[in-house]
Design an enzyme around this catalytic site. Structure first.
Site, PDB file in Angstrom:
ATOM      1  N   HIS A 307       0.858  -1.194   0.000  1.00 54.09           N
ATOM      2  CA  HIS A 307       0.000   0.000   0.000  1.00 54.09           C
ATOM      3  C   HIS A 307       0.889   1.236   0.000  1.00 54.09           C
ATOM      4  O   HIS A 307       1.950   1.240   0.623  1.00 54.09           O
ATOM      5  CB  HIS A 307      -0.888   0.019   1.256  1.00 54.09           C
ATOM      6  N   ASP A 364      -7.945  -5.327  -0.097  1.00 58.94           N
ATOM      7  CA  ASP A 364      -8.429  -6.209  -1.169  1.00 58.94           C
ATOM      8  C   ASP A 364      -8.102  -7.672  -0.946  1.00 58.94           C
ATOM      9  O   ASP A 364      -8.557  -8.533  -1.712  1.00 58.94           O
ATOM     10  CB  ASP A 364      -7.825  -5.753  -2.509  1.00 58.94           C
TER      11      ASP A 364
END
Ligand code: SDX
Length: 422
Positions: A307, A364
């Site tokens: 991320h 996700d």
């Protein structure tokens, strides 16, 4: 807020001072608005990795400490005590709704949940194999043809109705797109069902096989939508703020956000995670997949990991992993991909390559397993992300139009040919 601290810069043979501002959580920034005027220089920050593009009061993310709060509320608390509609109201209006306000807001969503009947025939003309994200982006753009444009100059009432129309009608469009893709008759929204129950019913009810709405399914869908509802200046939200700054109407602006979100490095990752888990399951070896990921000549990534902001656990991934396990147990669902996901997570968290790069599961990684358990097809996973992110996008658009915002137009450093003549 400005501080007494100044940033001193020695550039172009002279020393300049720039103001330093500080956010409510202590983040500091050098305020650069006078920089080019004072120095003739611009800054170069590829992909804006070190640049704040705005000041915002909507969402706070602390990537080092794994913190995510909407309007000050930790998401861990919101998923326990609120619905997605509560959180949509919170993001757009700044506070959680009172029971009275909630009743009015739910009513506004319900009376705006139908798509213009002429829009239904658009679906008949779309090729059957069209990806639902492309259908959604197209249909949202088409709203500008059927309904009055809404932009910075619109009345509050029009913005309020368009906000409700987007949050509610887009859910109907998503379900209609699914029904069309499987050749079943569309199911209309019902006034007596909550936002999530309505969506599940529109997706799975059928004239020959009535859908039994399970409270557990409604609950976990609320949790997933809440966790995806906003995330400060991610790629699609920055797209919305950028396009919105040109006074583009709200529908076209949101349609652009959908397109940005569809990218595999952004919202499209949830579908790619399941495809990756299936590959690993088929090949029977995590190590073999990791070898491809570690090979810099191979574009393979560990999808659902890493991320730009979180350099520790994404708090959303932690919640979804826990909720996923509980839900599958409760519903007696045994999804072998959940076991594969857990093994992949364990292996990655003990592998120097990923640990050294601060790569942890993100939002996700487990969400697709839950969507599978709900019966939602993989090509609809990113649509679920878009449904959830709508209030976030709209909140940022409304915040942006509320400020004296200039059109977004960054500078560049030209490295092409100097002047030449034909
Ligand atoms: C979302 O921004 C948001 O807030 C987004 C989001 C939201 O709510 O809106 O949180 C939603 O988009 C989550 C992310 C979903 N995407 C994925 O899961 C796709 C896989 N992840 C990567 O593509 C990547 O981690 C990104 C795109 C998410 C972040 O990319 P960065 O910040 O540009 O990472 P980086 O390239 O600086 O990474 C540093 C190193 C690099 O290796 P080296 O060049 O140092 O050797 O880590 C490597 C990268 O190659 N790396 C990965 C990796 N992610 C980063 N290597 C393998 N697999 C990965 N997933």
């Amino acid at each position: 807020m400005e501080t007494t601290e100044k940033a001193k810069l020695y550039v172009g043979g002279k020393e300049i001072e720039l103001p330093v501002i500080v956010g409510t959580e202590g983040e500091k920034a050098i305020e650069m608005s006078q920089f080019r005027k004072q120095t003739g220089y611009v800054t170069l920050d590829r992909s804006l990795m070190n640049t704040a593009v705005c000041q915002s009061s909507i969402t706070f993310v602390d990537g080092e400490r794994g913190i995510l709060r909407y309007r000050g509320y930790p998401v861990e608390e919101l998923v326990k005590s609120n619905s997605f509609v509560d959180v949509a109201y919170l993001l757009v209006h700044g506070d959680l709704p009172t029971p009275e306000i909630k009743k009015d807001f739910s009513h506004l969503l319900n009376i705006n949940s139908l798509m213009h009947e002429d829009m239904r025939h658009f679906f008949d003309r779309l090729p059957r194999g069209a990806h639902p994200m492309h259908i959604l982006s197209t249909m949202i753009n088409a709203l500008a043809v059927f309904y009055p444009n809404v932009d910075q100059l619109s009345m509050d009432e029009d913005i309020k109705i368009s906000t409700a129309r987007l949050i509610s009608t887009v859910r109907t469009m998503a379900a209609f797109a699914y029904k069309k893709s499987i050749g079943e008759p569309v199911v209309y929204p019902r006034i007596d069902l909550s936002y999530c129950a309505n969506f599940l019913n529109m997706m799975f009810d059928s004239p020959v096989l009535p859908y039994r709405i399970s409270e557990d399914a409604v609950r976990i869908l609320n949790v997933l939508l809440i966790l995806h509802a906003d995330h400060e200046q991610n790629c699609s939200t920055t797209t919305v703020r950028t396009i919105g700054s040109a006074q583009v109407n709200l529908y076209a602006t949101i349609s652009a956000g959908i397109s940005a979100l569809s990218g595999p490095l952004h919202g499209g990752a949830n579908q790619q995670v399941v495809e990756m888990l299936r590959t690993i399951e088929r090949e029977g070896s995590i190590e073999k997949y990791f070898e491809r990921v570690k090979n810099h000549n191979d574009p393979t990534k560990l999808m659902g990991f890493g991320h730009r902001v979180y350099k520790t656990f994404d708090p959303r991934a932690k919640i979804i992993k826990e909720e996923c396990h509980k839900f599958l147990n409760k519903m007696n669902i045994n999804d072998p991909l959940l076991e594969v996901a857990r093994e992949v997570e364990k292996a990655a968290l003990n592998d120097e390559y990923f640990v050294k790069r601060n790569l942890y599961p993100n939002v996700d990684f487990y969400s697709g397993i839950v969507y599978r358990a709900l019966g939602i097809p993989e090509n609809m996973f990113t649509v679920m992300f878009a449904l959830a992110r709508l209030p976030g996008w709209i909140a940022h658009w409304r915040e942006m139009i509320g400020m004296e915002t200039k059109i977004v137009r960054p500078r560049q450093i030209y490295v092409g040919k100097t002047i030449r003549h034909t």
